[in-house]
Design a protein around this motif. Sequence first.
Motif, PDB file in Angstrom:
ATOM      1  N   THR A   8       0.924  -1.342  -0.112  1.00 60.57           N
ATOM      2  CA  THR A   8      -0.106  -0.168  -0.010  1.00 60.57           C
ATOM      3  C   THR A   8       0.914   1.087   0.037  1.00 60.57           C
ATOM      4  N   ILE A   9       0.237   2.394  -0.418  1.00 59.57           N
ATOM      5  CA  ILE A   9       1.322   3.693  -0.689  1.00 59.57           C
ATOM      6  C   ILE A   9       0.275   4.673   0.128  1.00 59.57           C
ATOM      7  N   ASP A  10       0.930   5.499   0.764  1.00 64.50           N
ATOM      8  CA  ASP A  10       0.346   6.753   1.191  1.00 64.50           C
ATOM      9  C   ASP A  10       0.929   7.872   0.784  1.00 64.50           C
ATOM     10  N   PHE A  11       0.103   8.828   0.260  1.00 67.43           N
ATOM     11  CA  PHE A  11       0.497  10.195  -0.423  1.00 67.43           C
ATOM     12  C   PHE A  11       0.379  11.306   0.459  1.00 67.43           C
ATOM     13  N   LEU A  12       1.506  11.999   0.757  1.00 63.36           N
ATOM     14  CA  LEU A  12       1.519  13.101   2.055  1.00 63.36           C
ATOM     15  C   LEU A  12       1.132  14.348   1.292  1.00 63.36           C
ATOM     16  N   ASP A  13       0.898  15.257   1.831  1.00 57.89           N
ATOM     17  CA  ASP A  13       0.475  16.673   1.535  1.00 57.89           C
ATOM     18  C   ASP A  13       1.457  17.240   0.973  1.00 57.89           C
ATOM     19  N   SER A  14       2.771  16.770   1.649  1.00 52.84           N
ATOM     20  CA  SER A  14       4.008  17.486   1.187  1.00 52.84           C
ATOM     21  C   SER A  14       4.425  17.117  -0.282  1.00 52.84           C
ATOM     22  N   GLY A  15       3.653  16.229  -0.780  1.00 61.10           N
ATOM     23  CA  GLY A  15       4.246  15.397  -2.201  1.00 61.10           C
ATOM     24  C   GLY A  15       4.845  14.244  -2.011  1.00 61.10           C
ATOM     25  N   ASP A  16       5.447  14.033  -0.630  1.00 58.35           N
ATOM     26  CA  ASP A  16       6.170  12.827  -0.453  1.00 58.35           C
ATOM     27  C   ASP A  16       5.280  11.481  -0.541  1.00 58.35           C
ATOM     28  N   VAL A  17       5.762  10.523  -0.270  1.00 57.29           N
ATOM     29  CA  VAL A  17       5.077   9.128  -0.446  1.00 57.29           C
ATOM     30  C   VAL A  17       5.669   8.143   0.439  1.00 57.29           C
ATOM     31  N   TYR A  18       4.857   7.352   1.209  1.00 55.11           N
ATOM     32  CA  TYR A  18       5.297   6.271   2.203  1.00 55.11           C
ATOM     33  C   TYR A  18       5.019   4.855   1.271  1.00 55.11           C
ATOM     34  N   GLU A  19       6.187   4.297   1.182  1.00 58.08           N
ATOM     35  CA  GLU A  19       5.857   2.810   0.404  1.00 58.08           C
ATOM     36  C   GLU A  19       5.938   1.827   1.524  1.00 58.08           C
ATOM     37  N   TRP A  20       4.564   1.243   1.855  1.00 59.06           N
ATOM     38  CA  TRP A  20       4.633   0.195   2.979  1.00 59.06           C
ATOM     39  C   TRP A  20       4.611  -1.100   2.651  1.00 59.06           C
ATOM     40  N   SER A  21       5.770  -1.751   3.079  1.00 57.66           N
ATOM     41  CA  SER A  21       6.094  -3.221   2.752  1.00 57.66           C
ATOM     42  C   SER A  21       5.633  -4.014   4.183  1.00 57.66           C
ATOM     43  N   ILE A  22       5.095  -5.339   3.679  1.00 57.93           N
ATOM     44  CA  ILE A  22       4.696  -6.366   4.619  1.00 57.93           C
ATOM     45  C   ILE A  22       6.214  -7.110   4.857  1.00 57.93           C
ATOM     46  N   THR A  23       6.247  -7.267   6.486  1.00 49.79           N
ATOM     47  CA  THR A  23       7.307  -7.882   6.981  1.00 49.79           C
ATOM     48  C   THR A  23       7.151  -9.381   7.646  1.00 49.79           C
ATOM     49  N   PRO A  24       7.750 -10.253   7.783  1.00 49.52           N
ATOM     50  CA  PRO A  24       7.180 -11.397   8.617  1.00 49.52           C
ATOM     51  C   PRO A  24       6.580 -10.870   9.976  1.00 49.52           C
ATOM     52  N   THR A  25       6.890  -9.731  10.644  1.00 52.69           N
ATOM     53  CA  THR A  25       6.625  -9.564  11.752  1.00 52.69           C
ATOM     54  C   THR A  25       5.343  -8.404  11.898  1.00 52.69           C
ATOM     55  N   GLY A  26       5.144  -7.766  10.650  1.00 53.50           N
ATOM     56  CA  GLY A  26       4.308  -6.723  10.696  1.00 53.50           C
ATOM     57  C   GLY A  26       4.378  -5.899   9.453  1.00 53.50           C
ATOM     58  N   ALA A  27       4.867  -4.456   9.613  1.00 54.06           N
ATOM     59  CA  ALA A  27       4.906  -3.752   8.197  1.00 54.06           C
ATOM     60  C   ALA A  27       6.050  -2.607   8.759  1.00 54.06           C
ATOM     61  N   GLU A  28       6.546  -2.247   7.574  1.00 51.14           N
ATOM     62  CA  GLU A  28       7.420  -0.966   7.609  1.00 51.14           C
ATOM     63  C   GLU A  28       7.383   0.038   6.325  1.00 51.14           C
ATOM     64  N   TYR A  29       7.822   1.095   6.572  1.00 51.14           N
ATOM     65  CA  TYR A  29       7.665   2.063   5.385  1.00 51.14           C
ATOM     66  C   TYR A  29       9.091   2.803   4.879  1.00 51.14           C
ATOM     67  N   GLU A  30       9.131   2.996   3.772  1.00 54.02           N
ATOM     68  CA  GLU A  30      10.176   3.854   3.218  1.00 54.02           C
ATOM     69  C   GLU A  30       9.515   5.129   2.777  1.00 54.02           C
ATOM     70  N   ARG A  31      10.123   6.361   3.104  1.00 54.92           N
ATOM     71  CA  ARG A  31       9.771   7.792   2.650  1.00 54.92           C
ATOM     72  C   ARG A  31      10.614   7.942   1.304  1.00 54.92           C
ATOM     73  N   VAL A  32       9.622   8.197   0.325  1.00 55.16           N
ATOM     74  CA  VAL A  32      10.273   8.467  -0.914  1.00 55.16           C
ATOM     75  C   VAL A  32       9.861  10.106  -1.439  1.00 55.16           C
ATOM     76  N   THR A  33      11.021  10.977  -1.650  1.00 58.39           N
ATOM     77  CA  THR A  33      10.720  12.277  -1.593  1.00 58.39           C
ATOM     78  C   THR A  33      10.868  12.916  -3.299  1.00 58.39           C
ATOM     79  N   ASP A  34      11.218  12.193  -4.155  1.00 58.87           N
ATOM     80  CA  ASP A  34      11.344  12.489  -5.568  1.00 58.87           C
ATOM     81  C   ASP A  34      10.293  11.901  -6.433  1.00 58.87           C
ATOM     82  N   TYR A  35       9.110  11.399  -6.089  1.00 60.84           N
ATOM     83  CA  TYR A  35       8.152  11.078  -6.928  1.00 60.84           C
ATOM     84  C   TYR A  35       7.384  11.970  -7.726  1.00 60.84           C
ATOM     85  N   THR A  36       7.301  11.930  -8.809  1.00 64.83           N
ATOM     86  CA  THR A  36       6.560  12.918  -9.840  1.00 64.83           C
ATOM     87  C   THR A  36       5.882  12.141 -10.764  1.00 64.83           C
TER      88      THR A  36
END
Length: 711
Positions: A8-36
């Motif tokens: 799943t992907i969350d789009f922030l008001d700032s224009g940045d993006v959170y890429e959510w990844s499922i892990t064996p124990t839950g989930a984690e995200y990476e912040r992307v600042t260069d998506y256009t």
Amino acid sequence: MTREMVYTIDFLDSGDVYEWSITPTGAEYERVTDYTPTIYVTYDGRAEDGLSDLQERLASSPTVASMAIEQWRQGFRHEHESILRIDVRELAAVRPLASQIRKLGWPGEYKLYNVDFSREFRYCLERGRDPTPTRVPSVLAIDAEPPALSNPPLTELQINEETVTGSPEAILYAIQRRLRQVDPDVLVLSSGELIPTLSEMADQHDVDLQLGRRPGWERLAGRSTYESYGSVGHSPARYNVPGRVIIDRSNTFFHSQSGLDGCLDMVRRSGKPLQELGWASIGNVLTAMQIREARDREVLVPWNSWRHEFFKPLSTLHDADRGGYTFSPEAGFHENVHELDFSSLYPNIICQFNVSPETIRCDCHADRADVPGLEYSICDERGYLPDVLQPLIDARDTMKREIREIDDEERVAVLKSRADAIKWILVSCFGYQGFSNAKFGRIECHEAINAYAREILLDTKETFEANGWHLLHGIVDSLWVTAIEGQKQTPLTELATVISDRVGIRLEYESAFEWLALVPLRDRDEGALTKYFGKVASATGDEPEYKYRGIECRQRSTPDWITNAQQELIVTLDQSRSPEVVCARLQRQLAELHAGRVDPEVLTIDNRPSKHVEEYTRTTRTVAALQRAQDEGLDPQPGQDVSYVVVDDSKRSRDRVQLTHELSQQYDAEFYADLLLRAAESVCSPLGWQRSDIEAYLSDHQDSSLAAFQN
């Protein structure tokens, strides 16, 4: 961080993006600042360098991040050409910028591509992300009744299978506790309105409730009403919480039809993330598959479909506009009947005959007449549509074969869910070719598929009759046959193989019926095209199995009690073969109804209004229900279901009905008796008894009615 998936992907008001990844124990995200996000433009005007001119005009635009000329194809039969790529600073600016560009030239000068993608699908497509989970997501279900949602705070709801009641604080703490215990990847909600409702309750009662994996929530889209193929539908508001997928059970087709396993399989095949697939239509998911195929072939996706209909003479228009072939059914009660179906007929026609928007009536084979009766040519070069559909056909065939061969119930359930999801894509792929807004549709494809289907069905009928079988009914891809007396019959399995080999599409022996009742039209002798019921033959002596199609017990608005009563009458018909015995059973049911012995809850009628209540000019039962719903603060919308019980049909006010949450023991027995008589007529009419015959029998035996019930 090693990213196993992007589910799943969350789009922030700032224009940045959170890429959510499922892990064996839950989930984690990476912040992307260069998506256009990216759109593309072609120029069809008279100026020598229209694209360069457009670049100059957009150079100072605050919404444009960068531009470049790239080589892409405008369509599947086009060569690569110079096309302007525009990277947009934020998602919200994509459509306004596209509209601005379109207005800069004369109509049609600037054509735009890759404009109207859903945001998560676009992100995965452009960034090369696979949204398929690497493990089965954890799920938490939360359900609340509509009247309670309309009148918060909530004091009762269900969390998975557990009913939780109490004060608003107790409800909120119970949800908070279950969220910590399960840490769900997916929230399955009875309504998306639970998100703002629970959040507002938490604010009012100072409870720190966080529905997502990070604080906050957003509304993605407001509610709306739409019309599709003559029916009015309602799309509720859509919501998002960070790091979790929302599936709204009031707004999901694939989850309701195929469950989570079917949805996950469609995610893998379409590239559409789970949350978007949850609310997507069949056509939306099919389009996503087509867009991915186009991307692989370096073909851009037009903002609006502009595939014109080819010129054709009036005689061809007449022949083309005929639809699938349907034989007139022989109304009546027939014994020893066999059903055979062509497996995925329309999708297989597309693949077998290479029917695709870019292959139909191609210039390179204009002198050929490949399509029977229409004289359309079809190119020899493989079309993109068969390449999209063939893997689905093969996968479903493999799943169905494995289902027949294994005994593992859990595995069978998973395979059935996946096969059901694929089935809906295959069922819709044909009709979508004739849809005016289809990205890659073409009406000539729709016409050609029908023409091939008609030819196949007529040839099959002749083959059956030449081999000792009489056709009782045939509709599009299904046929029902019975043996011709005095003739030798070729075994049907052998005949199916012969026909399959000749046509190139598998004809499957579906089932044998001890008997099949083809229902006539009301007050006429001709058979109704889609109304029949029958008893499936069993060699093992198992519990009897009946099939019902088109009759009242298969109609969504039919109350449960009428459904069960009609099925009881069909069992009685099976045991007796006598309309008199069926009517005797009907008499007992009517006595039960008139004696007040029926629970009003099983008399509920579900209807879907097409307008707002104030737009109706007549006070129908549905209008009465809408008026009562408004009184309760429910604000029903066109396309939403409204459920009610008729309590006094002689009235023309809102007192005519009661909503399901306000039921008493009252119901209008005469109204429901009329519904039951209609259902009984469907059962008796194949034996020659119409409603007048049924009513005559009941009148003759009226005195014994209550006594029969009491016995």
